[in-house]
Write a protein that holds these residues in place. Structure first.
Motif, PDB file in Angstrom:
ATOM      1  N   ARG A 248      -2.738   1.683   2.249  1.00 37.65           N
ATOM      2  CA  ARG A 248      -1.803   2.438   2.567  1.00 37.65           C
ATOM      3  C   ARG A 248      -0.779   3.051   3.283  1.00 37.65           C
ATOM      4  O   ARG A 248       0.119   3.385   2.798  1.00 37.65           O
ATOM      5  CB  ARG A 248      -2.973   3.319   1.827  1.00 37.65           C
ATOM      6  CG  ARG A 248      -3.795   3.559   0.150  1.00 37.65           C
ATOM      7  CD  ARG A 248      -4.583   4.527  -0.027  1.00 37.65           C
ATOM      8  NE  ARG A 248      -5.613   4.825   0.740  1.00 37.65           N
ATOM      9  CZ  ARG A 248      -6.860   4.612   0.754  1.00 37.65           C
ATOM     10  NH1 ARG A 248      -7.176   3.711  -0.478  1.00 37.65           N
ATOM     11  NH2 ARG A 248      -7.683   4.742   1.675  1.00 37.65           N
ATOM     12  N   LYS A 249      -1.744   3.009   3.892  1.00 39.94           N
ATOM     13  CA  LYS A 249      -0.825   3.385   6.116  1.00 39.94           C
ATOM     14  C   LYS A 249       0.119   2.641   5.676  1.00 39.94           C
ATOM     15  O   LYS A 249       1.375   3.133   6.514  1.00 39.94           O
ATOM     16  CB  LYS A 249      -1.646   3.182   7.075  1.00 39.94           C
ATOM     17  CG  LYS A 249      -0.909   3.468   8.125  1.00 39.94           C
ATOM     18  CD  LYS A 249      -2.073   3.333   9.429  1.00 39.94           C
ATOM     19  CE  LYS A 249      -1.478   3.955  10.865  1.00 39.94           C
ATOM     20  NZ  LYS A 249      -1.816   4.012  11.686  1.00 39.94           N
ATOM     21  N   THR A 250       0.236   1.049   5.972  1.00 36.99           N
ATOM     22  CA  THR A 250       1.807   0.098   5.854  1.00 36.99           C
ATOM     23  C   THR A 250       2.003   0.350   4.109  1.00 36.99           C
ATOM     24  O   THR A 250       2.983  -0.790   4.874  1.00 36.99           O
ATOM     25  CB  THR A 250       1.023  -0.975   6.634  1.00 36.99           C
ATOM     26  OG1 THR A 250      -0.033  -1.680   5.229  1.00 36.99           O
ATOM     27  CG2 THR A 250       0.470  -1.032   7.717  1.00 36.99           C
ATOM     28  N   HIS A 251       2.033   1.450   3.392  1.00 34.71           N
ATOM     29  CA  HIS A 251       2.865   0.944   2.553  1.00 34.71           C
ATOM     30  C   HIS A 251       2.683  -0.444   1.252  1.00 34.71           C
ATOM     31  O   HIS A 251       3.618  -0.997   0.490  1.00 34.71           O
ATOM     32  CB  HIS A 251       3.981   1.271   2.351  1.00 34.71           C
ATOM     33  CG  HIS A 251       4.825   2.481   3.203  1.00 34.71           C
ATOM     34  ND1 HIS A 251       3.929   3.307   3.027  1.00 34.71           N
ATOM     35  CD2 HIS A 251       5.094   2.436   4.260  1.00 34.71           C
ATOM     36  CE1 HIS A 251       4.390   4.391   3.752  1.00 34.71           C
ATOM     37  NE2 HIS A 251       5.185   4.087   4.555  1.00 34.71           N
ATOM     38  N   ALA A 252       1.522  -0.940   1.983  1.00 37.61           N
ATOM     39  CA  ALA A 252       1.656  -2.314   1.112  1.00 37.61           C
ATOM     40  C   ALA A 252       0.488  -2.019  -0.410  1.00 37.61           C
ATOM     41  O   ALA A 252       0.335  -2.705  -1.372  1.00 37.61           O
ATOM     42  CB  ALA A 252       0.556  -3.089   1.306  1.00 37.61           C
ATOM     43  N   SER A 253       0.105  -0.855  -0.114  1.00 36.45           N
ATOM     44  CA  SER A 253      -0.537  -0.638  -2.052  1.00 36.45           C
ATOM     45  C   SER A 253      -0.016   1.220  -2.338  1.00 36.45           C
ATOM     46  O   SER A 253       0.397   1.878  -0.877  1.00 36.45           O
ATOM     47  CB  SER A 253      -2.014   0.221  -1.746  1.00 36.45           C
ATOM     48  OG  SER A 253      -2.221  -1.115  -1.742  1.00 36.45           O
ATOM     49  N   PRO A 254       0.126   1.550  -2.938  1.00 29.80           N
ATOM     50  CA  PRO A 254       0.957   3.283  -3.777  1.00 29.80           C
ATOM     51  C   PRO A 254       0.079   3.628  -2.832  1.00 29.80           C
ATOM     52  O   PRO A 254      -1.896   4.108  -3.183  1.00 29.80           O
ATOM     53  CB  PRO A 254       0.573   3.055  -4.665  1.00 29.80           C
ATOM     54  CG  PRO A 254      -0.416   1.925  -5.110  1.00 29.80           C
ATOM     55  CD  PRO A 254      -0.408   0.948  -4.643  1.00 29.80           C
ATOM     56  N   PRO A 255       0.594   5.467  -2.723  1.00 30.96           N
ATOM     57  CA  PRO A 255      -0.537   6.402  -2.363  1.00 30.96           C
ATOM     58  C   PRO A 255      -1.423   6.581  -3.580  1.00 30.96           C
ATOM     59  O   PRO A 255      -1.422   6.137  -4.897  1.00 30.96           O
ATOM     60  CB  PRO A 255       1.024   7.478  -2.207  1.00 30.96           C
ATOM     61  CG  PRO A 255       2.309   6.756  -3.385  1.00 30.96           C
ATOM     62  CD  PRO A 255       1.979   5.286  -3.178  1.00 30.96           C
ATOM     63  N   PRO A 256      -2.474   7.718  -3.167  1.00 30.66           N
ATOM     64  CA  PRO A 256      -3.332   7.678  -3.919  1.00 30.66           C
ATOM     65  C   PRO A 256      -2.795   8.393  -5.295  1.00 30.66           C
ATOM     66  O   PRO A 256      -3.821   8.148  -7.015  1.00 30.66           O
ATOM     67  CB  PRO A 256      -4.549   8.547  -3.036  1.00 30.66           C
ATOM     68  CG  PRO A 256      -3.825   9.588  -2.188  1.00 30.66           C
ATOM     69  CD  PRO A 256      -2.515   8.683  -1.729  1.00 30.66           C
TER      70      PRO A 256
END
Length: 443
Positions: A248-256
């Protein structure tokens, strides 16, 4: 869906788990009563699914009855919602169907309550299971006895928007990829899309498609064999949540907010809405087709990239066909099970509507008539199945989920969200998770 149990399917299943528990005493009390088949000259059969699955079943059963005119079948079918509520009511009232489509997530509970008939005495006689692997049959086996015939190969895999990857100039990863490879390409997606698209939906709270595989790669299971406690350690879950925090921190995954909105709503899945290119939710593509216009492809869940990592993937049984113990038509129900397992006409009629066929014979029979996406899906399932069968370091297939499993799965999902939203630190949430889980499983 047929060929996988997705997170979405599991939480739909949760209502069945809860009702099965609530009616435990009445199910046990009525398990020796009169089944529907006993009060009617017809054999009653029920299943859930899409319209396509309904039509495929009806077409195949019409052919079966032409070949077996003495067996008259009364069919009932519906969607998944309410299916097991109705089944529980029928069992409690002494009017259970003779033959039913059973969920692999529920078979253990119904078998142990005496609702389902053991099938072992028919195997090798009127029930030909040639071509079914032992690993696959384990999906319908409870306490050493067979209570359901698997419809197909169920695997845990990622669904990938391949056309989206290609537009960004990226290639589909190799099937022998790792968690580090997933992180790398997911970060590349965000960078190549100028921050418009995340790589993969947040798997920190995803159970079967994600965390269970990761835990198995560590040599741990999700539940203990007796189902009374968790089979993984706090260290493993901590490492898992730290991985997804970094994603999440590196924007590899979307925000919650995106992850939360998609919970139990497949139309808001990150791949479906164009916010990610990889998803762990197998419901994006299933027996009813795809809910996105993107060209999809499929990959195994990543492998562990540390020394001593084990094969974490496994094969389950899609859905099952089971007979009820109270029925007086178990032998006839077994003939129908055998028909769907081995008859060429039935196999061709069902295509992928009950999942990827369980035997190589069946898969070869339908291959020529599949769409390109179907072929890619079946090829990946074949690949995973073969890899698992050859692995010398794989754990046995998971035991059927115990009572309370639905609450544990939801606890994992909500715990990951609490960390993602910044409401709790990983350490604090770990403490809460392992404080709450034992009470749920012992209730």
């Amino acid at each position: 869906m047929g060929h996988q149990i997705s997170r979405r399917t599991l939480f739909r299943t949760a209502s069945g788990l809860a009702v099965a528990g609530a009616l435990g005493s009445s199910l046990s009390a009525c398990s020796g009563g009169t089944g529907a088949g006993s009060t009617s000259s017809d054999l009653t059969m029920t299943w859930w699914g899409s319209d396509d699955r309904h039509n495929a079943y009806k077409k195949a059963l019409k052919y079966f009855q032409e070949k077996n005119p003495k067996i008259k079948i009364r069919e009932t079918y519906s969607g998944y919602e309410g299916y097991f509520d109705k089944f529980n009511t029928n069992v409690a009232g002494g009017s259970a169907p003779d033959l039913l489509q059973m969920d692999t997530a529920l078979v253990a509970q119904y078998a142990r309550k005496g609702v389902l008939a053991p099938l072992d005495t028919y195997v090798g006689k009127s029930l030909d299971l040639t071509g079914f692997s032992k690993t696959l049959l384990a999906a319908g086996t409870v306490d050493g006895k067979l209570y359901g015939v698997p419809s197909g190969i169920g695997v845990n895999q990622l669904t990938v928007n391949r056309s989206g990857l290609e537009k960004l100039g990226l290639k589909l990863p190799d099937r022998e990829w790792t968690w580090a490879d997933l992180k790398k390409i997911a970060q590349q997606v965000y960078k190549k899309s100028s921050g418009k698209i995340y790589g993969v939906d947040d798997g920190g709270g995803s159970t079967l498609q994600c965390f269970e595989i990761f835990a198995r790669e560590k040599g741990e299971t999700f539940f203990s064999d007796d189902g009374k406690k968790l089979g993984f350690t706090p260290d493993t879950l901590q490492e898992w949540w730290e991985y997804w925090a970094e994603m999440r921190k590196t924007h590899a995954s979307p925000p919650p907010a995106i992850t939360s909105a998609a919970h139990n709503d497949l139309t808001k899945n990150a791949v479906v809405i164009g916010k990610a290119l990889f998803t762990f939710d197998s419901g994006v593509y299933g027996a009813g087709g795809s809910i996105t216009d993107a060209q999809l492809d499929f990959l195994p869940t990543p492998q562990g990239d540390w020394s001593g990592a084990r094969e974490g993937n496994f094969v389950n049984g899609g859905v099952l066909l089971s007979a009820t113990k109270a029925s007086k038509k178990v032998a006839d129900s077994v003939k129908i099970m055998d028909f769907f397992a081995q008859d060429e006409t039935a196999i061709k009629d069902m295509q992928l509507y009950r999942g990827i066929p369980p035997t190589e014979k069946a898969r070869n029979l339908i291959a020529s008539g599949l769409t390109e996406t179907d072929k890619l899906n079946m090829a990946n399932a074949d690949y995973i199945s073969q890899r698992v069968s050859k692995a010398t370091n794989a754990l046995p297939a998971p035991v059927p989920p115990p009572q309370g499993a639905d609450q544990i799965w939801d606890l994992l999902f909500q715990s990951n969200l609490a960390v993602a939203f910044g409401k709790k630190s990983i350490k604090a949430q770990l403490g809460e998770f392992f404080d709450q889980a034992p009470g749920i499983l012992s209730a």
